[in-house]
Design a protein around this motif. Structure first.
Motif, PDB file in Angstrom:
ATOM      1  N   UNK A   6     -19.698 -56.889 -33.609  1.00 25.97           N
ATOM      2  CA  UNK A   6     -19.395 -55.829 -34.568  1.00 25.97           C
ATOM      3  C   UNK A   6     -19.035 -56.418 -35.932  1.00 25.97           C
ATOM      4  N   UNK A   7     -19.055 -55.554 -36.925  1.00 30.42           N
ATOM      5  CA  UNK A   7     -18.514 -55.850 -38.249  1.00 30.42           C
ATOM      6  C   UNK A   7     -17.442 -54.821 -38.516  1.00 30.42           C
ATOM      7  N   UNK A   8     -16.375 -55.233 -39.197  1.00 34.56           N
ATOM      8  CA  UNK A   8     -15.271 -54.320 -39.465  1.00 34.56           C
ATOM      9  C   UNK A   8     -14.674 -54.626 -40.833  1.00 34.56           C
ATOM     10  N   UNK A   9     -13.960 -53.632 -41.367  1.00 36.03           N
ATOM     11  CA  UNK A   9     -13.291 -53.798 -42.651  1.00 36.03           C
ATOM     12  C   UNK A   9     -11.799 -53.578 -42.476  1.00 36.03           C
ATOM     13  N   UNK A  10     -11.034 -54.513 -42.984  1.00 35.57           N
ATOM     14  CA  UNK A  10      -9.584 -54.417 -43.007  1.00 35.57           C
ATOM     15  C   UNK A  10      -9.201 -53.887 -44.390  1.00 35.57           C
ATOM     16  N   UNK A  11      -8.911 -52.579 -44.449  1.00 37.90           N
ATOM     17  CA  UNK A  11      -8.470 -51.956 -45.697  1.00 37.90           C
ATOM     18  C   UNK A  11      -6.965 -52.155 -45.805  1.00 37.90           C
ATOM     19  N   UNK A  12      -6.521 -52.816 -46.867  1.00 39.55           N
ATOM     20  CA  UNK A  12      -5.102 -53.092 -47.068  1.00 39.55           C
ATOM     21  C   UNK A  12      -4.589 -52.313 -48.277  1.00 39.55           C
ATOM     22  N   UNK A  13      -3.534 -51.549 -48.061  1.00 43.56           N
ATOM     23  CA  UNK A  13      -2.889 -50.856 -49.177  1.00 43.56           C
ATOM     24  C   UNK A  13      -1.964 -51.823 -49.902  1.00 43.56           C
ATOM     25  N   UNK A  18      -2.336 -51.329 -43.137  1.00 45.67           N
ATOM     26  CA  UNK A  18      -3.752 -51.484 -42.824  1.00 45.67           C
ATOM     27  C   UNK A  18      -4.258 -50.197 -42.176  1.00 45.67           C
ATOM     28  N   UNK A  19      -5.469 -49.789 -42.552  1.00 49.71           N
ATOM     29  CA  UNK A  19      -6.079 -48.592 -41.974  1.00 49.71           C
ATOM     30  C   UNK A  19      -6.665 -48.919 -40.609  1.00 49.71           C
ATOM     31  N   UNK A 146      -0.028 -60.400 -55.191  1.00 51.38           N
ATOM     32  CA  UNK A 146       0.791 -59.240 -54.810  1.00 51.38           C
ATOM     33  C   UNK A 146       0.409 -58.770 -53.408  1.00 51.38           C
ATOM     34  N   UNK A 147       1.410 -58.392 -52.654  1.00 49.12           N
ATOM     35  CA  UNK A 147       1.181 -57.830 -51.309  1.00 49.12           C
ATOM     36  C   UNK A 147       1.607 -56.423 -51.338  1.00 49.12           C
TER      37      UNK A 147
END
Length: 147
Positions: A6-13, A18-19, A146-147
């Motif tokens: 699979x391929x996945x995306x880690x969306x970080x606010x 993380x979403x 920045x985090x």
């Protein structure tokens, strides 16, 4: 043991959350993404899956490779998972679509101990993000980002 790719995306606010999404009929929360189609690169797959699952259109240039990860598949007993994971801090307004039943933003430090999170997240992605946070590294690996 079979392998699911699979391929996945880690969306970080900006706050580090993380979403994660849950597919209809499953229990595990996972990163948005899915299986590649024929002749599709991992990045192309990730971008297509995010559009299909969340209605989020994102450019390949807006994601960066986080790594290749191997663990146990969350929803397919007896299978290993090989995931190409990308990350981004792009501002998004996701809406559950297709097979996605629910979504949530979760702090990786909390998600590590959440048995409802998929093994990929609990064992590999979240610990990496928590470790980055501890040394002050941002998504690009740059000291002090920045985090």
């Amino acid at each position: 043991m079979g392998v699911i790719t699979v391929s996945a995306v880690c969306f970080e606010r900006a706050d580090g959350a993380v979403l994660t999404v849950r597919k209809r009929g499953t229990e595990a929360w996972m990163l948005p993404g899915g299986k590649p189609e024929a002749d599709e690169t991992a990045a192309e797959c990730a971008v297509r899956e995010v559009l299909e699952e969340l209605g989020v259109e994102i450019a390949i240039a807006a994601i960066e490779p986080m790594g290749e990860f191997v663990t146990t598949a969350a929803n397919e007993a007896g299978f290993a998972l090989h995931a190409s994971v990308f990350r981004t801090r792009a501002a998004i307004d996701p809406q559950p679509r297709a097979e996605i039943e629910a979504m949530r933003w979760i702090d990786p430090a909390v998600g590590i101990d959440d048995p409802a999170e998929a093994p990929l997240n609990r064992e590999l992605i979240f610990p990496a993000l928590v470790a980055e946070r501890a040394v002050g590294r941002g998504p690009s690996g740059v000291e002090g980002a920045a985090r």
